[in-house]
Design a protein around this motif. Structure first.
Motif, PDB file in Angstrom:
ATOM      1  N   ASP A 176       1.391  -1.140  -0.067  1.00 50.67           N
ATOM      2  CA  ASP A 176       0.232   0.582  -0.009  1.00 50.67           C
ATOM      3  C   ASP A 176       0.807   1.078   0.243  1.00 50.67           C
ATOM      4  O   ASP A 176       1.791   1.221   0.771  1.00 50.67           O
ATOM      5  CB  ASP A 176      -0.677   0.053   1.058  1.00 50.67           C
ATOM      6  CG  ASP A 176      -1.520   0.815   1.588  1.00 50.67           C
ATOM      7  OD1 ASP A 176      -1.808   1.836   0.896  1.00 50.67           O
ATOM      8  OD2 ASP A 176      -2.674   0.983   2.065  1.00 50.67           O
ATOM      9  N   MET A 177       0.873   1.903  -0.946  1.00 49.89           N
ATOM     10  CA  MET A 177       1.626   3.216  -1.209  1.00 49.89           C
ATOM     11  C   MET A 177       1.082   4.453  -1.085  1.00 49.89           C
ATOM     12  O   MET A 177       1.585   5.233  -0.678  1.00 49.89           O
ATOM     13  CB  MET A 177       2.141   3.501  -2.363  1.00 49.89           C
ATOM     14  CG  MET A 177       3.442   2.194  -2.928  1.00 49.89           C
ATOM     15  SD  MET A 177       4.723   2.422  -2.377  1.00 49.89           S
ATOM     16  CE  MET A 177       5.950   1.099  -3.120  1.00 49.89           C
ATOM     17  N   SER A 178      -0.343   4.516  -0.916  1.00 49.84           N
ATOM     18  CA  SER A 178      -0.859   5.849  -1.311  1.00 49.84           C
ATOM     19  C   SER A 178      -2.122   6.105  -0.236  1.00 49.84           C
ATOM     20  O   SER A 178      -2.953   7.009   0.084  1.00 49.84           O
ATOM     21  CB  SER A 178      -1.211   6.182  -2.299  1.00 49.84           C
ATOM     22  OG  SER A 178      -2.306   4.635  -2.854  1.00 49.84           O
ATOM     23  N   SER A 179      -2.839   4.773   0.656  1.00 46.29           N
ATOM     24  CA  SER A 179      -3.768   4.644   1.328  1.00 46.29           C
ATOM     25  C   SER A 179      -3.836   4.146   3.019  1.00 46.29           C
ATOM     26  O   SER A 179      -1.888   4.763   3.472  1.00 46.29           O
ATOM     27  CB  SER A 179      -4.763   3.786   1.013  1.00 46.29           C
ATOM     28  OG  SER A 179      -6.159   3.590   1.838  1.00 46.29           O
ATOM     29  N   ALA A 209       0.465   2.563   4.391  1.00 44.83           N
ATOM     30  CA  ALA A 209       1.019   3.616   4.121  1.00 44.83           C
ATOM     31  C   ALA A 209       2.468   3.331   4.774  1.00 44.83           C
ATOM     32  O   ALA A 209       3.453   3.253   4.527  1.00 44.83           O
ATOM     33  CB  ALA A 209       1.087   4.005   2.878  1.00 44.83           C
ATOM     34  N   ASP A 210       2.066   3.862   6.115  1.00 48.34           N
ATOM     35  CA  ASP A 210       2.932   4.015   6.576  1.00 48.34           C
ATOM     36  C   ASP A 210       3.644   2.717   7.497  1.00 48.34           C
ATOM     37  O   ASP A 210       5.383   2.648   7.615  1.00 48.34           O
ATOM     38  CB  ASP A 210       2.014   4.902   7.893  1.00 48.34           C
ATOM     39  CG  ASP A 210       2.613   6.999   7.564  1.00 48.34           C
ATOM     40  OD1 ASP A 210       3.153   6.387   6.521  1.00 48.34           O
ATOM     41  OD2 ASP A 210       2.009   7.618   7.974  1.00 48.34           O
ATOM     42  N   GLY A 251       4.244  -0.085   2.263  1.00 45.96           N
ATOM     43  CA  GLY A 251       4.399   1.189   1.416  1.00 45.96           C
ATOM     44  C   GLY A 251       6.010   1.252   1.254  1.00 45.96           C
ATOM     45  O   GLY A 251       6.969   0.320   1.141  1.00 45.96           O
ATOM     46  N   ASP A 291       1.553  -1.021  -6.182  1.00 43.33           N
ATOM     47  CA  ASP A 291      -0.039  -0.690  -4.874  1.00 43.33           C
ATOM     48  C   ASP A 291      -1.128  -1.360  -5.456  1.00 43.33           C
ATOM     49  O   ASP A 291      -1.832  -0.980  -6.231  1.00 43.33           O
ATOM     50  CB  ASP A 291       0.599   1.028  -5.520  1.00 43.33           C
ATOM     51  CG  ASP A 291      -1.173   1.738  -3.776  1.00 43.33           C
ATOM     52  OD1 ASP A 291      -1.651   0.576  -3.338  1.00 43.33           O
ATOM     53  OD2 ASP A 291      -0.594   3.001  -3.932  1.00 43.33           O
ATOM     54  N   GLN A 320      -3.413  -0.797  -3.857  1.00 46.82           N
ATOM     55  CA  GLN A 320      -4.810  -0.077  -3.306  1.00 46.82           C
ATOM     56  C   GLN A 320      -5.576  -0.583  -2.753  1.00 46.82           C
ATOM     57  O   GLN A 320      -6.991   0.049  -2.541  1.00 46.82           O
ATOM     58  CB  GLN A 320      -5.658   0.576  -5.094  1.00 46.82           C
ATOM     59  CG  GLN A 320      -4.424   1.079  -6.027  1.00 46.82           C
ATOM     60  CD  GLN A 320      -5.192   1.306  -7.194  1.00 46.82           C
ATOM     61  OE1 GLN A 320      -6.130   1.548  -7.563  1.00 46.82           O
ATOM     62  NE2 GLN A 320      -4.075   1.303  -8.833  1.00 46.82           N
TER      63      GLN A 320
END
Length: 401
Positions: A33-36, A39-40, A43, A72, A74
């Motif tokens: 998960d790169m963006s949601s 992500a932390d 990611g 990602d 998503q």
């Protein structure tokens, strides 16, 4: 002299060509998960950990050439499974790692079995991956819902939190965590007074928190993770959950969540992890290197698990001198004991469950923290043989009990 020089040059070229021919190319995909909301916890930090694992292994010394790719998913199972097929069929990826979403992980596990590749799960939590959905091509590395329920859940019940209401992320992971924790609560004499499912990546928890308050349960069990856990706890403070005598049980909390909440809000939370950056000299040294790519952040157990899993995977590929047969690589990984600076010594069971200790932590009060990232105090160590569901109870079709 010219003839000798020509022969020497030709011989060197021949040796170089032979060495190249013997080099095994390995391609590893970090699906994350790169963006949601995760992500932390995974990611870019997972990608950084993967690159460190490859660097530390020194592939050339083992006759390997290793490439890392990332994408990602998503948080959508169809996107994740389509990416997995693309990677396996077109891009010649040999192994997929991470996948912090149980719905996506279940889908990717099936594709991996179909294509006879390797799936190393560090991000997803659902315990079914080594239970009814176990696969000879999948290893579940870092943690799972059974482990979380039987450490955090049991500890909370035994210290007086005997009535529960769940806020549950409405997909495979949340329902599995609620299921496994409910079993633990009841087995230890507690009661579940109700539950409400919320959509993934919820921004407004007000209606769900009102239902939890109305239940009068002592414990509001958060069967969610990442941004959902952060938002629920922050909004719970605004709703006066603690002032009303109720308490949150964060069933899956990462250090990235604690950093986002701040110690003033997160203090007193009891949680379970299998890795903490400040555990010993080796974890601190590794974290310092990881922070070159992720300044100001602290690695989660998911990111540490990516490093650990890839390290062991490369050992198995080097031993086999091939990454082509996924089942053979996973079998070799199970055969070899695990050992790395982040998790120490461990093993992989026949059902694909990686075994190592788990740790019950409590989040420190602000005044107890002496430096950035000094967030946890250790309450209990759960030995490796007790941390995860007994293999006799997991209903994995691959295992004959």
């Amino acid at each position: 002299m010219r003839l000798a020089a020509s022969l020497a040059f030709a011989l060197a070229a021949l040796i170089g060509t032979a060495a190249q021919a013997q080099e095994t190319t390995v391609k590893i995909g970090i699906l994350t998960d790169m963006s949601s909301l995760y992500a932390d916890a995974s990611g870019p930090g997972s990608v950084a950990a993967a690159n460190m694992a490859v660097q530390d292994f020194n592939p050339a010394a083992h006759g390997l050439k290793v490439e890392i790719v990332s994408a990602d998913h998503q948080n959508k199972p169809d996107v994740g499974s389509n990416l997995a097929r693309q990677w396996f069929d077109v891009d010649h990826v040999d192994a997929i790692v991470d996948v912090p979403n149980s719905g996506v992980a279940l889908a990717v596990s099936e594709v991996t079995r179909e294509k006879n590749k390797v799936f190393l799960v560090s991000g997803a939590a659902i315990s079914d991956l080594t239970g009814t959905k176990c696969s000879p091509n999948t290893i579940h590395w870092t943690y799972d819902t059974w482990m979380l329920a039987n450490s955090t859940g049991k500890s909370v019940v035994k210290t007086g939190g005997d009535t529960w209401f769940f806020l549950t992320s409405d997909y495979a992971f949340g329902h599995a965590l609620e299921r496994d924790t409910t079993a633990v609560v009841k087995a230890n004499g507690g009661q579940v007074l109700g539950a409400v499912a919320h959509p993934l990546n919820t921004q407004d928890f007000s209606s769900f928190l009102l239902q939890a308050q109305a239940s009068k349960a002592k414990i509001i069990g958060l069967a969610n993770a990442g941004g959902d856990t952060i938002n629920a706890i922050k909004q719970g403070a605004e709703f006066g959950i603690a002032a009303g005598g109720q308490h949150f049980a964060g069933l899956l909390v990462f250090i990235s969540d604690v950093q986002a909440l701040g110690l003033k809000t997160a203090q007193g939370l009891v949680l379970t992890e299998t890795f903490y950056w400040d555990m010993n000299d080796a974890t601190r040294a590794w974290t310092k290197r990881w922070q070159v790519e992720r300044p100001g952040k602290f690695p989660t157990m998911i990111q540490a698990g990516v490093y650990s899993a890839i390290t062991h995977y490369l050992k198995a590929v080097a031993a086999l001198k091939s990454a082509a047969d996924g089942k053979a690589v996973v079998a070799k990984m199970k055969e070899m004991p695990t050992d790395d600076p982040l998790f120490g010594k461990g093993s992989i069971r026949a059902d694909g469950r990686k075994i190592h200790p788990a740790y019950l932590f409590e989040v420190k009060k602000p005044e107890e923290s002496k430096y950035p990232g000094d967030d946890y105090k250790l309450r209990a160590t759960i030995p490796a043989e007790e941390a995860f569901r007994p293999i006799k109870d997991d209903n994995c079709p691959m295992v004959t009990n």
